[in-house]
Design an enzyme around this catalytic site. Structure first.
Site, PDB file in Angstrom:
ATOM      1  N   GLU A   1      49.590  92.018  31.741  1.00 39.94           N
ATOM      2  CA  GLU A   1      49.178  92.771  32.927  1.00 39.94           C
ATOM      3  C   GLU A   1      49.729  92.487  34.206  1.00 39.94           C
ATOM      4  OE1 GLU A   1      44.900  93.172  32.928  1.00 39.94           O
ATOM      5  OE2 GLU A   1      44.628  93.025  30.740  1.00 39.94           O
TER       6      GLU A   1
ATOM      7  N   GLU B   1      40.659  88.564  27.188  1.00 42.26           N
ATOM      8  CA  GLU B   1      39.611  87.712  27.844  1.00 42.26           C
ATOM      9  C   GLU B   1      38.399  87.380  27.204  1.00 42.26           C
ATOM     10  OE1 GLU B   1      40.914  89.512  32.236  1.00 42.26           O
ATOM     11  OE2 GLU B   1      39.586  90.728  31.271  1.00 42.26           O
TER      12      GLU B   1
HETATM   13  C1  GAL Z   1      42.331  92.245  33.634  1.00 43.33           C
HETATM   14  C2  GAL Z   1      41.687  92.766  32.399  1.00 43.33           C
HETATM   15  C3  GAL Z   1      41.477  94.448  32.426  1.00 43.33           C
HETATM   16  C4  GAL Z   1      41.007  95.032  33.690  1.00 43.33           C
HETATM   17  C5  GAL Z   1      42.096  94.608  34.904  1.00 43.33           C
HETATM   18  C6  GAL Z   1      41.248  95.058  36.275  1.00 43.33           C
HETATM   19  O1  GAL Z   1      41.694  91.227  33.957  1.00 43.33           O
HETATM   20  O2  GAL Z   1      42.308  92.412  31.354  1.00 43.33           O
HETATM   21  O3  GAL Z   1      40.943  94.856  31.165  1.00 43.33           O
HETATM   22  O4  GAL Z   1      39.951  94.837  33.705  1.00 43.33           O
HETATM   23  O5  GAL Z   1      41.894  93.158  34.781  1.00 43.33           O
HETATM   24  O6  GAL Z   1      41.688  96.319  36.217  1.00 43.33           O
HETATM   25 MG    MG Z   2      37.850  92.141  31.056  1.00 45.98          MG
END
Ligand code: GAL
Ligand code: MG
Length: 946
Positions: A480, A416
């Protein structure tokens, strides 16, 4: 002259071979740990550092104490603050607040030098620090989750030494370290003095050439001309090859090579005998290759499917300071849940973590310590030349430190932080330093430098759309997905299904492994517990396990979904498929039970034959009567009978439950025979013969005692004659071409054992001229119960929103006489019209099956049919259909026309679902709850011919 070392591999010198081979640096006399209790002084800002400290008059300070490694905020110095995106400080890079928690660390130690050089190594200090040894400034460090090393040979003395460190919580680098986690500062990883002599750097790259494995060795010495050194390579304690290194680089052949993969983590240790006596340098490595083959990420030539988790380093009491025991037990726990990959979100981890992953076999995406998420500024660091050198340096520091770990398949540039030239420069430098691995970065949306397309939290529908396009493209992973915050995540099965269906989807990483709840008394707390003015509350409580590692139901669910064995079941027949990619599993036992209303009707266990990676077991026929009560369940559990991997005897490796099918069989004892050719696969059992078209994947003939049934192939179809109430949707159906489907078999595998055979095939169905399709996984069983067809399907692409029906058409070569059934009747029934059609046992002749609407149209569907018998007067055979989950049955005329319109053969329709009626010829479409959307479908039925 700067004492700070250039980025390099992290390794140790040993005195004893046994310690080198055990890779146990804690046993090495050449690694002197400075962990422990240090003296400490906490200040409000660096401007308050007393002159006495800077002048080395340490006795003049008023010291408290602190545990190293550890965080200030968890030892009473300042307080933790949890933020996800926003910075808790004003964004004014490179400036930081005037109030900037500052720590002065101090300790003495007695030292005895052994080898030529002494290196002071910090594995992690958050965020910037300066070091003095014996009153002299050694250097400065930054990059919180990266290793910093100083050559202190000239500073260190035999006898008493004084070491002082000054660290600041906020620095310009904090703007690059805005990960979603608690802000915790201090010397939070090991501090060590490592002794060295000749060898300064030692990198090993596994190289595969012409079916042989080599270790490409790269050694740097601290001499102007290279001094030859002896190299031994060990495997499981035995020397497998030796070489004399005469230059910085050498390629050494590994005889009888054992590859490393996450299932068979074979490790080699390269040991260099340094010129100085009793000085051995050891580096562990694995033989494995990571590459893109046919647009897929492959490990040793096999496409990878990441069943991963994102893991932060977190302990409820110690924050990001983890003991080796904690790291090992957590990694083992992860491995035991069948998780095969970890993304080190979002920074390089404690070095010991990689040792454990190498040993137990886990695939790692190693992520660099860069996140600028909360920088609401005009020019982002990724695009600002001010930061270029820092981006590149961070990338190189990670690559060099972790270079030798086989577990690391992919380098991730960070998280990010937008995209821009600095990431391009960073990626180029990293590739140059290590051409043997792939590069990942989610922010590189157009994959300018990344080898794979990576997204977060993408919906199943979106993934399917891209994956089904069937063009050459970089693969996609979800760095993710499955946000495990609180109760959840849902739909993991839906994701897994499409990961397994589409080659361009190579899996993903659940967000995230653990809840970051800090322990306060008996409770865990989240953001805001320390009255932080800027905080993100419960967003850090989003893991698959509680802060203490207790698994949540979500983790147990994930484990079931990614379990390494898949079950196929028809009646009392079971096939087990290995989903492992490399290893053959042996010593497994299949335990089964048939239960109804909590009563066990039958149970038993059978040993599973050894299962090679991706193989199907033979058909295993369990000894229970298939005439069992309706509503019974078959439970299947596979347990280990010997320990393997991280599993012990008795551990459940996989489990499932299916409804047991009650079915009467003719009880004919017969063995299956198979005749296979490029065009057709013929399976015979007794008088039954089933022919599969290998091109289309459809059944093209069924015959009994030599009498054939089908006029044309039996296939999955979607269309039916429109009804008057369809008048406004027919154009759309036509446009989507649901009536003209093409069938292609993508894969066909078969397994047989004596009296039963199973074929599992992948079929793709597509219409011409428009871009959507259906992916199907079909299993065809030929057993004592006849032919059982189980179909799972997924619509994809620019698919129609709805279809008129989903099911099989069986175009017969003759007409039907009588139809008997158990289901709704005697009249037709449709999802929004069945009040007068009660479930019962009925019988009608073909002529009375469909209502004769004046304007010819779809008619005759019977819902909720569990079984049906159909007579075929033109031959002496009859048909019996059975379903565990009741289906729709219809009989229509040739080519889907109304019954009786032609004198050709009839067509049987066995439909999973059919569209509702509505009254849209003048009124509304069917209610949403009755409509047939193009969702995934799954149904099964058995055809008996006698
Ligand atoms: C993503 C981020 C993670 C965490 C997650 C929300 O966008 O990469 O670090 O913040 O969202 O829990
Ligand atoms: Mg973040």
């Amino acid at each position: 002259m700067t004492m700070k070392l250039q980025p390099r591999a992290r390794f140790f010198y040993y005195a004893e071979l046994a310690d080198a081979l055990n890779y146990d640096d804690q046993k090495s006399p050449y690694a002197f740990s400075l962990n422990g209790q240090w003296q400490f002084c906490y200040l409000g800002s660096p401007r308050e550092i007393p002159t006495a400290f800077l002048e080395g008059r340490y006795q003049d300070l008023d010291w408290g104490s602190i545990q190293v490694p550890g965080h200030l905020e968890l030892q009473g110095y300042g307080e933790p603050n949890y933020t996800n995106i926003d910075f808790p400080i004003p964004v004014a890079p490179p400036n930081v607040p005037a109030e900037n928690p500052t720590g002065l660390y101090y300790r003495t130690f007695t030292y005895q030098k052994h080898l030529d050089r002494q290196i002071l190594r910090f594995d992690g200090v958050d965020s910037v620090f300066k070091v003095w040894l014996n009153g002299r400034l050694v250097g400065e460090g930054h990059g919180s989750r990266l290793m910093t090393e100083f050559d202190v040979t000239e500073f260190l003395v035999d006898g008493e030494n004084q070491l002082a460190v000054e660290m600041e919580k906020w620095s310009q680098y904090s703007y690059l370290e805005d990960q979603d986690m608690w802000w915790l500062s201090g010397i939070f990883r090991d501090v060590t003095i490592v002794e060295e002599t000749l060898i300064e750097d030692f990198q090993i790259t596994p190289v595969y050439q012409e079916n042989q494995w080599f270790a490409q060795i790269q050694v740097k010495q601290n001499l102007s001309s290279f001094q030859p050194v002896a190299l031994d390579i060990y495997y499981r304690g035995e020397v497998v090859t030796t070489a004399l290194l005469k230059e910085e680089t050498a390629q050494v052949l590994i005889p009888d090579a054992k590859e490393w993969n996450n299932e068979e983590p074979n490790l080699y240790t390269a040991v260099i005998q340094d010129v100085q006596k009793d000085a051995l340098v050891a580096v562990r490595f694995g033989l494995r290759r990571v590459e893109m083959l046919q647009d897929q990420i492959c490990l040793n030539g096999v496409p990878v499917l990441f069943n991963g988790v994102n893991r932060h380093e977190f302990d409820p009491e110690h924050g990001r300071t983890l003991s080796r025991e904690a790291i090992r037990s957590e990694v083992l726990q992860i491995k035991k849940m069948h998780i095969n990959a970890i993304r080190t979100s979002h920074y390089p981890n404690d070095p010991y973590f990689y040792d454990v992953c190498d040993e137990v076999g886990l695939l790692v995406i190693d992520e660099c310590d860069i996140e600028t998420h909360g920088m609401w500024v005009q020019v982002h660091p990724a695009q600002d030349s001010y930061w270029e050198a820092e981006f590149v340096e961070r990338g190189l520091r990670m690559v060099h430190r972790d270079f030798n770990h086989p577990c690391v398949l992919i380098w991730s540039l960070g998280n990010e932080s937008d995209f821009g030239p600095n990431f391009i420069a960073m990626a180029q430098a990293m590739r140059q330093a290590d051409p043997s691995r792939l590069i990942h970065y989610e922010g590189d949306r157009d994959t300018v430098v990344a080898d794979m397309y990576s997204t977060m939290y993408t919906s199943v529908e979106e993934l399917e759309k891209r994956a089904s396009k069937q063009v050459h493209q970089k693969p996609q992973i979800l760095c993710e997905y499955g946000h495990a915050m609180g109760n959840g995540p849902g739909s993991l099965q839906d994701y897994q299904d499409i990961f397994r269906l589409y080659p361009s989807l190579q899996g993903g990483f659940i967000w995230e492994w653990k809840d970051h709840g800090l322990k306060q008394g008996e409770n865990y707390v989240w953001g805001g517990a320390f009255h932080e003015p800027v905080n993100d509350g419960t967003f850090c409580i989003d893991g698959l396990v509680l802060p203490d590692g207790t698994p949540s139901p979500g983790l147990l669910e994930y484990t079931r979904i990614i379990q390494p064995l898949k079950f196929y079941v028809a009646q009392n027949h079971v096939v087990v498929e290995s989903l492992y990619h490399y290893q053959t599993v042996v010593d497994l036992q299949l335990q089964w039970s048939v239960e109804v209303s909590g009563r066990v009707l039958a149970e038993g266990s059978v040993p599973l034959p050894p299962l090679a990676a991706k193989a199907l077991s033979p058909v295993i026929s369990l000894p229970f009567p298939t005439t069992i009560e309706q509503g019974a369940y078959l439970n299947l559990t596979v347990v280990a009978t010997e320990s393997f991997d991280v599993f012990e005897v008795g551990d459940v490796i996989a489990a499932t439950q299916t409804q047991a099918q009650a079915i009467e069989t003719a009880g004919i004892e017969a063995n299956v025979t198979v005749e296979d050719s490029a065009a057709r696969l013929v399976i015979r059992r007794g008088d039954l013969e089933v022919v599969i078209n290998r091109g289309s994947g459809n059944i093209c003939q069924i015959s009994q005692k030599g009498q054939t049934l089908l006029q044309k192939e039996m296939s999955l179809t979607l269309d039916r004659l429109p009804i008057s109430n369809d008048m406004n949707v027919v154009a759309d159906r036509k446009q989507k071409r649901i009536g003209t489907l093409f069938y292609r078999c993508e894969d066909l595998r078969m397994t047989v054992y004596e009296a039963a055979a199973m074929v599992v095939l992948r079929q793709r169905i597509m219409p011409p001229a428009v871009s959507w399709g259906i992916e199907l996984e079909i299993t065809l069983w030929v057993t004592d119960a006849g032919l059982t067809v189980t179909t799972k399907g997924w619509f994809d692409g620019e698919k129609p929103l709805e279809v008129p029906r989903i099911g099989y058409s069986l175009p017969l070569n003759q007409q039907i006489g009588e139809i008997g059934w158990y289901g709704r009747g005697p009249e037709e029934s449709y999802p929004d019209s069945f009040a007068n059609a009660l479930v019962g046992r009925y019988q009608v002749s073909r002529t009375n099956w469909a209502f004769p609407y004046v304007v010819p149209q779809e008619a005759g569907n019977r819902m909720d049919v569990s079984w049906a018998t159909l007579t075929l007067p033109a031959s002496d055979i009859g048909l019996r259909l059975t379903a565990i989950h009741p289906l729709n049955l219809n009989v229509v005329g040739e080519a889907g026309n109304i019954l009786g319109a032609t004198d050709g053969g009839d067509e049987i329709r066995i439909d999973s679902r059919v569209q509702a009626l509505g009254s849209n010829s003048c009124g509304p479409l069917p209610l949403a709850r009755y409509r047939l959307y193009t969702d995934p479908f799954h149904f099964s039925f058995t055809v008996q011919v006698d």
